[in-house]
Design an enzyme around this catalytic site. Sequence first.
Site, PDB file in Angstrom:
ATOM      1  N   SER A  98     -24.720 -76.077  62.931  1.00 29.16           N
ATOM      2  CA  SER A  98     -25.222 -76.250  64.302  1.00 29.16           C
ATOM      3  C   SER A  98     -24.489 -75.405  65.338  1.00 29.16           C
ATOM      4  O   SER A  98     -23.911 -75.928  66.305  1.00 29.16           O
ATOM      5  CB  SER A  98     -25.172 -77.723  64.652  1.00 29.16           C
ATOM      6  OG  SER A  98     -25.856 -78.430  63.659  1.00 29.16           O
ATOM      7  N   ARG A 124     -21.393 -66.869  67.772  1.00 30.16           N
ATOM      8  CA  ARG A 124     -20.161 -67.366  68.376  1.00 30.16           C
ATOM      9  C   ARG A 124     -20.060 -68.860  68.121  1.00 30.16           C
ATOM     10  O   ARG A 124     -21.050 -69.523  67.871  1.00 30.16           O
ATOM     11  CB  ARG A 124     -20.114 -67.079  69.882  1.00 30.16           C
ATOM     12  CG  ARG A 124     -20.863 -68.050  70.768  1.00 30.16           C
ATOM     13  CD  ARG A 124     -20.673 -67.718  72.217  1.00 30.16           C
ATOM     14  NE  ARG A 124     -21.083 -66.347  72.479  1.00 30.16           N
ATOM     15  CZ  ARG A 124     -22.361 -65.982  72.630  1.00 30.16           C
ATOM     16  NH1 ARG A 124     -23.315 -66.866  72.560  1.00 30.16           N
ATOM     17  NH2 ARG A 124     -22.680 -64.735  72.838  1.00 30.16           N
ATOM     18  N   ASP A 140     -29.392 -77.761  63.463  1.00 30.09           N
ATOM     19  CA  ASP A 140     -29.691 -79.198  63.538  1.00 30.09           C
ATOM     20  C   ASP A 140     -30.997 -79.506  64.287  1.00 30.09           C
ATOM     21  O   ASP A 140     -31.677 -80.491  63.993  1.00 30.09           O
ATOM     22  CB  ASP A 140     -28.526 -80.005  64.141  1.00 30.09           C
ATOM     23  CG  ASP A 140     -28.012 -79.449  65.445  1.00 30.09           C
ATOM     24  OD1 ASP A 140     -28.522 -78.414  65.914  1.00 30.09           O
ATOM     25  OD2 ASP A 140     -27.085 -80.048  66.026  1.00 30.09           O
TER      26      ASP A 140
HETATM   27  C1  BGC Z   1     -25.167 -75.013  69.324  1.00 34.40           C
HETATM   28  C2  BGC Z   1     -26.533 -75.216  68.712  1.00 34.40           C
HETATM   29  C3  BGC Z   1     -26.714 -76.670  68.306  1.00 34.40           C
HETATM   30  C4  BGC Z   1     -26.412 -77.575  69.483  1.00 34.40           C
HETATM   31  C5  BGC Z   1     -26.571 -79.039  69.153  1.00 34.40           C
HETATM   32  C6  BGC Z   1     -24.912 -76.027  70.428  1.00 34.40           C
HETATM   33  O1  BGC Z   1     -23.615 -75.912  70.903  1.00 34.40           O
HETATM   34  O2  BGC Z   1     -25.057 -73.724  69.851  1.00 34.40           O
HETATM   35  O3  BGC Z   1     -26.713 -74.378  67.591  1.00 34.40           O
HETATM   36  O4  BGC Z   1     -28.029 -76.850  67.873  1.00 34.40           O
HETATM   37  O5  BGC Z   1     -25.096 -77.352  69.932  1.00 34.40           O
HETATM   38  O6  BGC Z   1     -25.752 -79.444  68.129  1.00 34.40           O
END
Ligand code: BGC
Length: 501
Positions: A165, A180, A219
């Site tokens: 995620s 990142r 996610d």
């Molecule tokens: C991430 C996402 C993720 C979201 C929720 C963000 O900080 O960049 O990829 O889906 O958090 O978990």
Amino acid sequence: MSFDELHKNIAETLSKEVDSICQQFTVTETKMQELTDYFIESMNSGLEPLPEGETEGTQSSRLPMIPSYVTGKPNGTEKGLFLAADLGGTNFRVCSVVLNGDQTFTLKNMKNKIPEYLLDDENVSSEELFAYLAKRTGVFLKRYYPTIFSNPDGEEELKMGFTFSYPVNQTSLCSGTLIRWTKGFNISDTIGKDVVQLFQEQLEKEGLKRIKIVALTNDTVGTFLSHCYGSGSSNSLASGDVSEPVIGCIFGTGTNGCYMEEIENIKKLPQDVREKLIASGKTHMIINTEWGSFDNECRHLPTTQYDIDIDQKFSTNPGFHLFEKRISGMYLGEILRNIIVDLHKRGLILNQYRSYNQLPHRLKTPFELSSEVLSHIEIDDSTGLRETELSLLQSLRLPTSPIEREQIQKLVRAISRRSAYLTAIPIAAILIKTNSLHKRYHGEVEVGCDGSVVEYYPGFRSMMRHALALSPIGPDGERKVHLRIAKDGSGVGAALCALVA
Ligand code: BGC
């Protein structure tokens, strides 16, 4: 001036200052319109090919809009056993999912709190992180599938979906390089590397050769797929159900959302890839918007001095994910902490502490105040706000007066309200862009949501609804939107991705 008068004076000044801070946190109807328009613009530019020489995720004025390579929605009839691994905000989860083919599933689950050193220590290497993930996966297998664990050379493969995620430049259903870190990780040597490869290597080193990672997913994508699986009937008009899953989103430690886009519009996909998909009958692909990075240039986002300080002084990714920093659970407490420290600096609160240095250590520690504490303060209606007093004592070792608590509660409510109001922007923007409210009979839509804030923060969903009614979709649009909590998205969703791989 008597002591009482002086006291009253300070209380009035504090209340006035707090009101003016709360004012900075309001999101008006006009602002919502402006932000929604800009969100649609940023989505559209994010679907275009990257300008020459640019790498994904470095441009501030476009949303990352990452193609997931998932081109269909499950309908609840899918079957099979899959493993899923999920690296998210605070936990690493390993699970096995049996899809029963009737919209139900059976889950075995092991949750591991990510050790602090992996989050805090800048010297930690990628290898250490992924070795930790592989070790925990081994522990899971040994506990729940001992025969497979003790037979590493067995023929049958165990397919695994990996929910990762964080923003990834996804290059296929099963590969992607980290753009990142967000939400606290800071391991620089992972950036630019294929996270599936890193994990697979460590699984093999751990003797878990039979596990084969076949899908990489975010996610939000998992949440969307698992919501579709669970509400299977809604995909078919014949069932009489007229609402359709349109968005998968997370409002937890971080925030993000995904939706299905017409492949023809995803111009950033190479033409031959698009043509091939279309020729094989595919029409849509799930796009992971990475909306946490909306308006990183702060052209339109409501911005207070506290937002700037948190981004620049305290966050691990300054200049990025600025939308997330106003919305998600990781930041709500930090915003309040910054405001309290500022009010103290201005001599308006906690005057028993003469200087910053004397403040309780925890109040001086970035990210120490969790959004869970805010959720208690939000609904405290006890006399003298006793619950708030206890929460602040327990979490920050911070004694407060009833007058101070009253002001702190006002601030908490302003912070959470801004967060909930901002969540309506991407939802409204996607519904408008995809014209979802005017498709099909009645145009009812479902938004599958997951994450601690949307699930547990008191009143959050109802504030989201108010905001949706104020947004450009208006009260008529708002009535057609069904916000549904989609549980276990990352586990079941990863299994569904592994199934299509
Ligand atoms: C991430 C996402 C993720 C979201 C929720 C963000 O900080 O960049 O990829 O889906 O958090 O978990």
